[in-house]
Design an enzyme around this catalytic site. Structure first.
Site, short mmCIF file in Angstrom:
data_model
loop_
_atom_site.label_atom_id
_atom_site.label_comp_id
_atom_site.label_asym_id
_atom_site.label_seq_id
_atom_site.Cartn_x
_atom_site.Cartn_y
_atom_site.Cartn_z
N SER A 98 29.69 20.94 6.52
CA SER A 98 30.30 20.01 5.58
C SER A 98 30.10 20.52 4.16
CB SER A 98 29.68 18.62 5.70
OG SER A 98 30.16 17.77 4.67
N TYR B 84 22.82 12.86 6.09
CA TYR B 84 23.91 13.59 6.74
C TYR B 84 24.02 15.01 6.21
CZ TYR B 84 28.69 14.92 7.98
OH TYR B 84 29.80 15.59 8.47
#
Length: 254
Positions: A145, A158
């Protein structure tokens, strides 16, 4: 399509929606026989039916990748059986995203996010990579990500898991590359499935970037096709940014 993955078999986790679904559909369109994996049998059937209606080959294998070695090993075994004895391409896509701040994150959530986002792909790769080596090679694609390398004020938990996944990508490339298994990652940017007339808050994050807009799941799928195919045979251990320039170019507010 050019059938760039013809004759290959693939397992895509988290393939019942969004990026995972787009990757499974793109792989099938390029000739791969795909196992679509996820928790929802209904959504899995929808994806498989869509692939088959377009002439592709796909089956669904239900799996709840909770981080236990047993769950990952069971998926590897079932997918291998469905695909006729081998997995040529593994896409570690399944993950969960809690957007809490650090102070609002409890221990249960911490453990769950690391279990799904790090432990599950770790043990799935541990189950699949050795069989790829025995079969003569393969390709593993991890999903990272953009916020693993560009801090934002929410989602620290995350982003740290995706940082771990990117580190594992490089370590696995070193571990398995000489044995014929290429390991790479894709780092998606702000990706949305557009709805007619809808303006998503993610678009604000892309203002002033080279692309100037959010991405679509298809953009990530196209990158996955490249990393899965023979065209990328000399590519090992990279994290391919598919983020509209969000992390690589200065953002100029306009």
């Amino acid at each position: 399509m050019s059938m760039r993955l013809e004759g290959k078999t693939a397992l895509v986790t988290g393939a019942t929606s969004n990026i995972g679904r787009a990757i499974a559909e793109a792989f099938a369109a390029e000739g791969a026989y795909v196992v679509v994996s996820g928790r929802s049998a209904d959504r899995g059937k929808e994806v498989v039916d869509g692939i088959r209606s377009r002439g592709g080959r796909a089956d669904f294998v239900q799996a709840d990748l909770d981080g236990s070695a047993a769950a990952s090993q069971a998926l590897a075994q079932q997918a291998t059986q469905v695909l006729g004895g081998r997995i040529d391409v593994l896409v570690n896509n399944a993950g969960i995203f809690p957007g809490d701040t650090t102070a609002d994150t409890d221990e249960k959530t911490f453990d769950q996010v690391y279990a799904v986002n790090v432990k599950a792909p770790f043990f799935l790769t541990a189950a699949v990579a050795p069989t790829m080596v025995e079969a003569g090679g393969g390709a593993i694609i991890n999903l990272g990500s953009w916020i693993a390398r560009l801090g934002i004020p929410v989602g620290a938990l995350y982003s740290s898991t995706k940082g771990a996944v990117e580190t594992l990508t490089r370590a696995w490339a070193a571990e398995f590359g000489s044995q014929g298994v290429r390991v790479n990652a894709i780092s998606p940017g702000v990706v949305q499935t557009p709805a007619p007339g809808e303006v998503h808050t993610g678009e604000i994050m892309m203002k002033g970037t080279p692309a100037g807009r959010t991405g679509t799941p298809d953009a990530i799928a196209n990158a996955a096709v490249y990393l899965a195919g023979d065209e990328s045979s000399f590519v090992h251990g990279i994290v391919l940014d598919v983020d509209g320039g969000r992390t690589t170019a200065a953002v100029i507010a306009g």
